[in-house]
Enzyme design. Sequence first.
Site, PDB file in Angstrom:
ATOM      1  N   THR A  33       0.846  -1.204   0.000  1.00 57.92           N
ATOM      2  CA  THR A  33       0.000   0.000   0.000  1.00 57.92           C
ATOM      3  C   THR A  33       0.875   1.246   0.000  1.00 57.92           C
ATOM      4  O   THR A  33       0.640   2.195  -0.766  1.00 57.92           O
ATOM      5  CB  THR A  33      -0.946   0.000   1.216  1.00 57.92           C
ATOM      6  N   GLY A  88       1.812   1.585   5.913  1.00 60.32           N
ATOM      7  CA  GLY A  88       0.706   0.633   5.912  1.00 60.32           C
ATOM      8  C   GLY A  88       0.558  -0.034   7.266  1.00 60.32           C
ATOM      9  O   GLY A  88       1.269   0.281   8.221  1.00 60.32           O
ATOM     10  N   ALA A  89      -0.375  -0.972   7.349  1.00 63.48           N
ATOM     11  CA  ALA A  89      -0.565  -1.746   8.584  1.00 63.48           C
ATOM     12  C   ALA A  89      -1.222  -3.070   8.235  1.00 63.48           C
ATOM     13  O   ALA A  89      -1.853  -3.208   7.180  1.00 63.48           O
ATOM     14  CB  ALA A  89      -1.429  -0.970   9.578  1.00 63.48           C
ATOM     15  N   ASP A  90      -1.055  -4.027   9.131  1.00 60.87           N
ATOM     16  CA  ASP A  90      -1.681  -5.341   8.944  1.00 60.87           C
ATOM     17  C   ASP A  90      -3.016  -5.417   9.686  1.00 60.87           C
ATOM     18  O   ASP A  90      -3.916  -6.142   9.264  1.00 60.87           O
ATOM     19  CB  ASP A  90      -0.721  -6.432   9.416  1.00 60.87           C
ATOM     20  N   LYS A 100       1.845  -4.168  12.888  1.00 61.20           N
ATOM     21  CA  LYS A 100       2.645  -3.995  11.681  1.00 61.20           C
ATOM     22  C   LYS A 100       3.742  -5.065  11.661  1.00 61.20           C
ATOM     23  O   LYS A 100       3.931  -5.771  12.629  1.00 61.20           O
ATOM     24  CB  LYS A 100       3.281  -2.599  11.644  1.00 61.20           C
ATOM     25  N   GLY A 101       4.439  -5.155  10.526  1.00 67.66           N
ATOM     26  CA  GLY A 101       5.558  -6.095  10.457  1.00 67.66           C
ATOM     27  C   GLY A 101       5.336  -7.227   9.485  1.00 67.66           C
ATOM     28  O   GLY A 101       6.148  -8.148   9.413  1.00 67.66           O
ATOM     29  N   GLU A 109      10.319   0.931  10.858  1.00 66.85           N
ATOM     30  CA  GLU A 109       9.045   1.658  10.707  1.00 66.85           C
ATOM     31  C   GLU A 109       8.672   2.334  12.021  1.00 66.85           C
ATOM     32  O   GLU A 109       8.215   3.487  12.033  1.00 66.85           O
ATOM     33  CB  GLU A 109       7.934   0.686  10.293  1.00 66.85           C
ATOM     34  N   LYS A 127      -8.294  -4.436   6.615  1.00 66.22           N
ATOM     35  CA  LYS A 127      -7.337  -4.400   7.724  1.00 66.22           C
ATOM     36  C   LYS A 127      -7.970  -3.963   9.053  1.00 66.22           C
ATOM     37  O   LYS A 127      -7.314  -3.995  10.090  1.00 66.22           O
ATOM     38  CB  LYS A 127      -6.190  -3.423   7.401  1.00 66.22           C
TER      39      LYS A 127
HETATM   40  C1  5RP Z   1       5.790  -3.969   6.748  1.00 64.68           C
HETATM   41  C2  5RP Z   1       4.482  -3.475   7.230  1.00 64.68           C
HETATM   42  C3  5RP Z   1       3.477  -3.134   6.183  1.00 64.68           C
HETATM   43  O1  5RP Z   1       3.179  -1.784   6.268  1.00 64.68           O
HETATM   44  C4  5RP Z   1       2.257  -3.974   6.411  1.00 64.68           C
HETATM   45  O2  5RP Z   1       2.634  -5.350   6.368  1.00 64.68           O
HETATM   46  C5  5RP Z   1       1.163  -3.720   5.372  1.00 64.68           C
HETATM   47  O3  5RP Z   1       1.610  -4.110   4.114  1.00 64.68           O
HETATM   48  P1  5RP Z   1       0.666  -4.090   2.837  1.00 64.68           P
HETATM   49  O4  5RP Z   1       0.352  -2.664   2.567  1.00 64.68           O
HETATM   50  O5  5RP Z   1       1.480  -4.756   1.761  1.00 64.68           O
HETATM   51  O6  5RP Z   1      -0.568  -4.892   3.176  1.00 64.68           O
HETATM   52  O7  5RP Z   1       4.222  -3.311   8.395  1.00 64.68           O
HETATM   53  O8  5RP Z   1       6.598  -4.380   7.808  1.00 64.68           O
END
Ligand code: 5RP
Length: 233
Positions: A33, A88-90, A100-101, A109, A127
Site C-alpha cells: 500500500t 501501511g498496517a496489517d 505492523k511487520g 518503521e 485491515k
Molecule cells: C511492513 C508493514 C506493512 O506496512 C504492512 O505489512 C502492510 O503491508 P501491505 O500494505 O502490503 O498490506 O508493516 O513491515
Amino acid sequence: MTDPVAVMKEEVGKAAAARVQSGTIVGLGTGSTTACAIAAIGDRLKTGDLKDIVGIPTSFQAEVLSKQYGIPLTSLDAVDHIDLAIDGADEVDPQKNLIKGGGAAHTREKVVDYLAAQFIVVVDGGKLVSKLGEKFKVPVEVIPMAITPVMRAIAQLGGEPELRMGVKKAGPVVTDQGNLVVDVHFADIPDPVGLEQTLNNIPGVLENGIFVNCTDLVLIGEIVDGQPKIRQI
Ligand code: 5RP
C-alpha cells in the site's frame, strides 16, 4: 479483471500522497500500500506539483522504490525532525492502534513513524479489526543468538511463537538488520500497551509490531457501490 484490493491500495496511496507538502521531510513506509503512495509522491514530483521534499525510507524496499520514483532520500543523522510519515498496517483497531511487520520492517518503521509530527496509516478496508490480534499474529524481531530463549519466554507469556520462514528462499526470513522474525499468535490481547512493553522487555527482542498511541489519521480504501472511496478515522 481489476483486483478490487489493488484498486483500494492505489486510491488510498494517492490520497496519502496528496497530503504531502512541498519543503517537508517525509517518512516512507514499507509494503504494497505504501508502495502506491511512494509512486504517487513520485508522480507529483515529476509534474512539479510537489517540490523540495526529502524522504526517510523505513526499509530496503522503500529505499529502492523511492529511488525508482525519483524521491531524494536522507537519513535520520541528517535531519532533526520528520514532518509526516506514511505507512501501511496489517491490523487497525478502533483506537487506531496497529499491528505492523507483515514485511518484517516494523523496527525501522516504528523509529520513523513514532518520530513523525504526523503519522498517516494507509490501508484497505480488510485491515480493520475490533481487537488487535483478531486476524494477524504479532511479529517480533529477535537477534539470532537469542531465538530459542526468546521463543520459550513468549510461550510462557501464553503466545504461540512461530519462526517466519522465507518464500523463494530456503531458511528463515532475515530482516534488513540481519535478525530473525517470530510471528506470535495470542488468543486475546486485552492490553496492547502492556503487551508491547512486555515483549520488548524480553532480552534478545529488538522490537515488536504493536504500534500504540502513535497514529494521527487512518485513510481507508473501500469499494462502495462498485466505486473506490476513501474513508478516514
Ligand atoms: C511492513 C508493514 C506493512 O506496512 C504492512 O505489512 C502492510 O503491508 P501491505 O500494505 O502490503 O498490506 O508493516 O513491515
